[in-house]
Every structure is written in C-alpha cells, then in structure tokens.
Design an enzyme around this catalytic site. Structure first.
Site, PDB file in Angstrom:
ATOM      1  N   ASP A 140      36.403  -9.187 -47.256  1.00  0.00           N
ATOM      2  CA  ASP A 140      35.737  -8.926 -45.972  1.00  0.00           C
ATOM      3  C   ASP A 140      34.594  -9.926 -45.789  1.00  0.00           C
ATOM      4  O   ASP A 140      33.847 -10.228 -46.725  1.00  0.00           O
ATOM      5  CB  ASP A 140      35.204  -7.489 -45.953  1.00  0.00           C
ATOM      6  CG  ASP A 140      34.828  -7.037 -44.561  1.00  0.00           C
ATOM      7  OD1 ASP A 140      35.514  -6.149 -44.026  1.00  0.00           O
ATOM      8  OD2 ASP A 140      33.835  -7.561 -44.004  1.00  0.00           O
TER       9      ASP A 140
ATOM     10  N   HIS B 196      52.196  -6.774 -37.071  1.00  0.00           N
ATOM     11  CA  HIS B 196      51.056  -6.288 -36.296  1.00  0.00           C
ATOM     12  C   HIS B 196      51.285  -4.860 -35.809  1.00  0.00           C
ATOM     13  O   HIS B 196      52.216  -4.584 -35.071  1.00  0.00           O
ATOM     14  CB  HIS B 196      50.795  -7.188 -35.079  1.00  0.00           C
ATOM     15  CG  HIS B 196      49.641  -6.709 -34.258  1.00  0.00           C
ATOM     16  ND1 HIS B 196      48.358  -7.155 -34.445  1.00  0.00           N
ATOM     17  CD2 HIS B 196      49.569  -5.775 -33.271  1.00  0.00           C
ATOM     18  CE1 HIS B 196      47.549  -6.545 -33.613  1.00  0.00           C
ATOM     19  NE2 HIS B 196      48.264  -5.691 -32.879  1.00  0.00           N
TER      20      HIS B 196
ATOM     21  N   ASN C 289      39.458   2.665 -40.586  1.00  0.00           N
ATOM     22  CA  ASN C 289      38.853   3.114 -39.338  1.00  0.00           C
ATOM     23  C   ASN C 289      39.900   3.051 -38.234  1.00  0.00           C
ATOM     24  O   ASN C 289      40.646   2.079 -38.134  1.00  0.00           O
ATOM     25  CB  ASN C 289      37.657   2.223 -38.982  1.00  0.00           C
ATOM     26  CG  ASN C 289      36.534   2.368 -39.988  1.00  0.00           C
ATOM     27  OD1 ASN C 289      36.235   3.465 -40.447  1.00  0.00           O
ATOM     28  ND2 ASN C 289      35.912   1.256 -40.360  1.00  0.00           N
TER      29      ASN C 289
ATOM     30  N   HIS D  94      43.972  -4.388 -35.653  1.00  0.00           N
ATOM     31  CA  HIS D  94      45.156  -4.642 -36.496  1.00  0.00           C
ATOM     32  C   HIS D  94      44.947  -3.761 -37.720  1.00  0.00           C
ATOM     33  O   HIS D  94      43.906  -3.888 -38.395  1.00  0.00           O
ATOM     34  CB  HIS D  94      45.223  -6.133 -36.867  1.00  0.00           C
ATOM     35  CG  HIS D  94      46.397  -6.533 -37.723  1.00  0.00           C
ATOM     36  ND1 HIS D  94      47.244  -7.582 -37.393  1.00  0.00           N
ATOM     37  CD2 HIS D  94      46.859  -6.048 -38.902  1.00  0.00           C
ATOM     38  CE1 HIS D  94      48.170  -7.718 -38.331  1.00  0.00           C
ATOM     39  NE2 HIS D  94      47.948  -6.793 -39.272  1.00  0.00           N
TER      40      HIS D  94
ATOM     41  N   HIS E  97      44.153  -2.014 -40.914  1.00  0.00           N
ATOM     42  CA  HIS E  97      43.628  -2.541 -42.177  1.00  0.00           C
ATOM     43  C   HIS E  97      43.026  -1.419 -43.001  1.00  0.00           C
ATOM     44  O   HIS E  97      42.514  -0.439 -42.462  1.00  0.00           O
ATOM     45  CB  HIS E  97      42.594  -3.653 -41.939  1.00  0.00           C
ATOM     46  CG  HIS E  97      41.500  -3.300 -40.979  1.00  0.00           C
ATOM     47  ND1 HIS E  97      41.687  -3.285 -39.621  1.00  0.00           N
ATOM     48  CD2 HIS E  97      40.211  -2.948 -41.178  1.00  0.00           C
ATOM     49  CE1 HIS E  97      40.550  -2.950 -39.018  1.00  0.00           C
ATOM     50  NE2 HIS E  97      39.642  -2.719 -39.953  1.00  0.00           N
TER      51      HIS E  97
HETATM   52  P1  DGP Z   1      36.689  -2.307 -38.907  1.00  0.00           P
HETATM   53  O1  DGP Z   1      35.307  -2.168 -38.389  1.00  0.00           O
HETATM   54  O2  DGP Z   1      37.149  -1.118 -39.728  1.00  0.00           O
HETATM   55  O3  DGP Z   1      37.662  -2.660 -37.804  1.00  0.00           O
HETATM   56  O4  DGP Z   1      36.653  -3.508 -39.936  1.00  0.00           O
HETATM   57  C1  DGP Z   1      36.852  -4.835 -39.588  1.00  0.00           C
HETATM   58  C2  DGP Z   1      36.344  -5.645 -40.716  1.00  0.00           C
HETATM   59  O5  DGP Z   1      36.801  -6.971 -40.533  1.00  0.00           O
HETATM   60  C3  DGP Z   1      34.818  -5.742 -40.832  1.00  0.00           C
HETATM   61  O6  DGP Z   1      34.399  -5.102 -42.038  1.00  0.00           O
HETATM   62  C4  DGP Z   1      34.506  -7.222 -40.868  1.00  0.00           C
HETATM   63  C5  DGP Z   1      35.860  -7.851 -41.101  1.00  0.00           C
HETATM   64  N1  DGP Z   1      36.029  -9.129 -40.436  1.00  0.00           N
HETATM   65  C6  DGP Z   1      35.834  -9.389 -39.103  1.00  0.00           C
HETATM   66  N2  DGP Z   1      36.107 -10.676 -38.836  1.00  0.00           N
HETATM   67  C7  DGP Z   1      36.486 -11.242 -40.023  1.00  0.00           C
HETATM   68  C8  DGP Z   1      36.900 -12.558 -40.391  1.00  0.00           C
HETATM   69  O7  DGP Z   1      36.984 -13.488 -39.589  1.00  0.00           O
HETATM   70  N3  DGP Z   1      37.178 -12.771 -41.701  1.00  0.00           N
HETATM   71  C9  DGP Z   1      37.101 -11.763 -42.623  1.00  0.00           C
HETATM   72  N4  DGP Z   1      37.397 -12.086 -43.895  1.00  0.00           N
HETATM   73  N5  DGP Z   1      36.737 -10.511 -42.314  1.00  0.00           N
HETATM   74  C10 DGP Z   1      36.428 -10.258 -41.025  1.00  0.00           C
END
Ligand code: DGP
Length: 113
Positions: free
Chosen positions: A30, A46, A86, A97, A99
């Site tokens: 993350d 997706h 979430n 998407h 996760h």
């Molecule tokens: P959520 O809030 O549950 O939808 O989590 C999305 C997560 O995605 C958040 O913890 C930050 C992560 N995230 C957002 N943009 C990027 C990215 O460009 N690269 C990576 N590695 N993580 C990302």
C-alpha cells in the site's frame, strides 16, 4: 477496466511494489501504509468491491483467500495479522476495485471500527 487505478497497477502501467502474483491475483504494498506491513491483494479480473465478488470464478475466489495466507507467511506475520475489505461509502472505500488489506507487524486495536 479503463481508468481503474488497480487495473493499471496489475497491467504494470502504474508501478507498484509487488509481493505476490499468480494466475488470478496480484499483491503489492500500500502506498500509504497504516501498519509496518500493509499489503493489498486484488483479483486480476475487475470487480468493484466484495459486494460483487460473486462475479468472480470459484477459482479466483479460492486463489485470493489462499494468497492471503501465503503472503502472510512470506512476510513473516507469524504473530497474526488483520484482513480488511472496505466496501462502499460507509466503509470509506476509495478505490473501486475489490481489494483486501493485509495489515500486520504490530498489535492491532481490539475495536475494529
Ligand atoms: P480503500 O480505502 O479500502 O479503498 O483502500 C485503497 C488503498 O489503496 C489505500 O490504502 C491507499 C492505496 N492506494 C491508493 N493509490 C495507490 C497507488 O497508486 N499505489 C499503491 N500501492 N497503493 C495505492
């Protein structure tokens, strides 16, 4: 899917710190870690959230669940870890998407929300 951040990460169009990949899923660190270990596991197909997980094949669903345990062992999370997905605005889902967050490397709060 066009314009999906995580689809672009899976395809390699946007770089990521990969920790695991198989036929069905991809896992990467993350960008904004909320624990010493914070990894996202995503299906390569997706779907918007866990509410649509029934659109994935049984093979893909099984692969994601098994990947979580494999990644936790690979990362040495022997003392435990938390898995969060979430879903929708009430849960503050920010990327549409599906996760799974794997959070570990420290004691988690007993209260989850
Ligand atoms: P959520 O809030 O549950 O939808 O989590 C999305 C997560 O995605 C958040 O913890 C930050 C992560 N995230 C957002 N943009 C990027 C990215 O460009 N690269 C990576 N590695 N993580 C990302």
């Amino acid at each position: 899917m066009e314009n999906c951040l995580f689809c672009k990460i899976i395809s390699g169009d946007i770089p990521s710190a990969k920790v695991y990949e198989d036929e069905y899923c991809y896992a990467f660190r993350d960008i904004n870690p909320q624990a010493p270990t914070h990894i996202l596991v995503v299906p390569k197909t997706h779907v918007a959230s866990i509410a649509e997980a029934d659109q994935l094949s049984p093979g893909a669903l099984a692969a994601i669940l098994s990947a979580i345990g494999k990644i936790a062992r690979q990362e040495g999370l022997d003392n435990g870890f938390r898995v969060v997905s979430n879903c929708g605005p009430d849960a503050c889902q920010s990327v549409q998407h599906l996760h799974f967050h794997i959070l570990g490397g420290r004691q988690m709060a007993e209260k989850m929300a």
